[in-house]
Structures are given as C-alpha cells and as structure tokens.
Design a protein around this motif. Structure first.
Motif, PDB file in Angstrom:
ATOM      1  N   PHE A  69       3.150 -30.955 -14.008  1.00 23.26           N
ATOM      2  CA  PHE A  69       4.417 -29.849 -14.261  1.00 23.26           C
ATOM      3  C   PHE A  69       2.845 -28.420 -14.748  1.00 23.26           C
ATOM      4  O   PHE A  69       2.113 -28.413 -14.782  1.00 23.26           O
ATOM      5  N   ASP A  70       3.694 -27.548 -13.656  1.00 15.75           N
ATOM      6  CA  ASP A  70       3.663 -26.052 -13.830  1.00 15.75           C
ATOM      7  C   ASP A  70       3.881 -25.461 -14.642  1.00 15.75           C
ATOM      8  O   ASP A  70       4.974 -25.065 -13.983  1.00 15.75           O
ATOM      9  N   PRO A  71       4.013 -24.727 -15.261  1.00 11.37           N
ATOM     10  CA  PRO A  71       4.368 -23.243 -16.320  1.00 11.37           C
ATOM     11  C   PRO A  71       4.713 -22.335 -15.659  1.00 11.37           C
ATOM     12  O   PRO A  71       3.981 -21.979 -14.188  1.00 11.37           O
ATOM     13  N   TYR A  72       5.534 -21.446 -15.073  1.00 15.17           N
ATOM     14  CA  TYR A  72       6.426 -20.638 -14.348  1.00 15.17           C
ATOM     15  C   TYR A  72       7.626 -19.911 -15.636  1.00 15.17           C
ATOM     16  O   TYR A  72       7.630 -19.990 -16.585  1.00 15.17           O
ATOM     17  N   ARG A  73       7.299 -19.192 -14.693  1.00 15.55           N
ATOM     18  CA  ARG A  73       8.185 -17.796 -15.351  1.00 15.55           C
ATOM     19  C   ARG A  73       9.642 -17.609 -14.930  1.00 15.55           C
ATOM     20  O   ARG A  73       9.740 -17.682 -13.843  1.00 15.55           O
ATOM     21  N   VAL A  74      10.903 -17.631 -15.731  1.00 11.47           N
ATOM     22  CA  VAL A  74      12.141 -17.061 -15.473  1.00 11.47           C
ATOM     23  C   VAL A  74      12.070 -15.379 -15.506  1.00 11.47           C
ATOM     24  O   VAL A  74      11.714 -15.019 -16.127  1.00 11.47           O
ATOM     25  N   PHE A  75      13.354 -14.750 -14.720  1.00  8.38           N
ATOM     26  CA  PHE A  75      12.741 -13.748 -14.453  1.00  8.38           C
ATOM     27  C   PHE A  75      14.322 -13.241 -14.620  1.00  8.38           C
ATOM     28  O   PHE A  75      15.135 -13.810 -14.393  1.00  8.38           O
ATOM     29  N   ILE A  76      14.811 -12.047 -14.901  1.00 11.08           N
ATOM     30  CA  ILE A  76      16.138 -11.426 -15.364  1.00 11.08           C
ATOM     31  C   ILE A  76      16.510 -10.791 -13.878  1.00 11.08           C
ATOM     32  O   ILE A  76      15.626  -9.896 -14.298  1.00 11.08           O
ATOM     33  N   LEU A  77      17.347 -10.678 -13.598  1.00 15.14           N
ATOM     34  CA  LEU A  77      17.557  -9.922 -12.511  1.00 15.14           C
ATOM     35  C   LEU A  77      18.887  -8.454 -12.782  1.00 15.14           C
ATOM     36  O   LEU A  77      20.390  -9.005 -13.641  1.00 15.14           O
ATOM     37  N   LYS A  78      18.534  -7.455 -13.210  1.00 12.73           N
ATOM     38  CA  LYS A  78      19.256  -6.717 -13.889  1.00 12.73           C
ATOM     39  C   LYS A  78      20.477  -5.531 -12.404  1.00 12.73           C
ATOM     40  O   LYS A  78      19.864  -5.889 -11.275  1.00 12.73           O
ATOM     41  N   ASN A  79      21.379  -5.144 -13.027  1.00  9.07           N
ATOM     42  CA  ASN A  79      22.668  -4.773 -12.182  1.00  9.07           C
ATOM     43  C   ASN A  79      21.758  -3.743 -11.212  1.00  9.07           C
ATOM     44  O   ASN A  79      22.310  -3.402 -10.106  1.00  9.07           O
ATOM     45  N   ASP A  80      21.190  -2.569 -11.802  1.00  8.05           N
ATOM     46  CA  ASP A  80      20.600  -1.694 -10.821  1.00  8.05           C
ATOM     47  C   ASP A  80      19.995  -2.175 -10.019  1.00  8.05           C
ATOM     48  O   ASP A  80      18.644  -1.736  -9.298  1.00  8.05           O
TER      49      ASP A  80
END
Length: 195
Positions: A168-179
C-alpha cells in the motif's frame, strides 16, 4: 510464470495506458499542463486539507444516482474499482472507449491529474481514478457547493481496484473545483481508510 503475471500486467498497463493519455490530450479551460506526483504538494499555494473545511451549503441528491465509468479497452483495475463502488451500495457501470482523453477533456481533468478511468454521475460530478469508494458515497450524499468532483492521479498501489497483496502506497485525493482549480481534499494513509 504465474507469479510474474500481476507484475507484467501492471507493467503493460503503465506502458500502454499512461502514454495514451499523453499522446491524446485534449486542451481546454483549467488545464495547466503541469504534472503532479502523489508525494508532492502538487502546486504552490494549495490548501493542505480541503476535506476539513465546512461544507458551505447542503444539496439534496437523488437516491438512484448512477455512475458511468469510462475506461480503456483492456484495463482490469477499472473493473476492480467498479466492484468496490457496488460493494458500497453505489450503482456503477463500466463503458470501454477509445476516446478516453476526449472524455477527460470534456470534464476538465487537468494534465498530470489523470488516471485510467473517469466516473461521471448523472448530476455531472466527476470521479477521476481510484477515488476511495467511501469518499465517492459521501461526496454524492453531500457535494461541496463549488466542487465538480474528486481526483486520484495515476494508479496508486493498494488503492481500491489496485490491490497488490499487502502493498500500500499512501496517496492524496484532490477536489476539482468548478473554476478548474485543484486542492488537496484528504490524504489516504491506510487501505482500510478507503472504505
């Protein structure tokens, strides 16, 4: 030979799926062309954890929401991610396509943040890559007011659908904004945190 097969499959996916995105890119608004890696902060001036911010406004969401998952013709991990979504009670359907880069362009997935599949809800929310099934469910139940979707770039080992034994490799989740902007949403440190 059978012990080599999972590694060979991962190598072939890396060689043939990832370059296809690079060759087939569709330029559009919000696409910077910058690349990102899981270990980096991914851009300057980004907030560290958008997931901790209060959700500005709650919206009701249809209970019969379905996610259509656009994927490459030969990608096996995409089906694994769909299986995990269904185990979380979500209705998900895979659709193989040769126009994956165009779909990513239509949904403004930036260069460097792309993965092997793109899930799109009926409401138009986007889930790029191996987004933790728990977070997909939570997002659909209460989407942030200014959000277009969630992104997990690349194919992190151990993410839902990308299981490789105990790795398991830790990872990031990103939020995509409307802009079109991208912010860190949450960091996934363990396999269990995804569900």
């Amino acid at each position: 030979m059978t012990r080599l097969f999972p590694g060979l499959l991962l190598l072939l996916t890396t060689l043939f799926v990832a370059p296809a995105f690079a060759q087939d890119e569709v330029e559009g608004p919000g696409r910077s062309g910058a690349t990102a890696t899981q270990g980096e902060g991914v851009g300057e001036g980004m907030e560290k954890n958008e997931g901790e911010e209060k959700r500005a406004e709650q919206r009701t969401f249809p209970q019969d929401e379905k996610i259509l998952v656009y994927k490459g013709l030969f990608c096996g991990c995409c089906g694994g991610w769909i299986d995990h979504l269904e185990k979380q009670g979500l209705d998900a359907e895979g659709k193989s396509t040769r126009k994956l880069a165009q779909i990513k362009g239509q949904h403004l997935i930036p260069n460097g943040y792309q993965s092997c599949h793109t899930g799109v809800s009926r409401e138009g929310f986007v889930f790029e890559g191996h987004v933790p099934p728990r977070m997909v469910r939570e997002f659909l139940a209460n989407p942030p007011q200014d959000a277009k979707g969630l992104i997990v770039p690349g194919m992190p080992i151990g993410s839902a659908g990308m299981e490789r034994g105990e790795k398991f490799d830790p990872y990031r989740v990103f939020i995509l904004k409307n802009d079109g902007s991208i912010r860190t949403y949450e960091k996934i440190e363990t396999y269990q945190q995804q569900f």
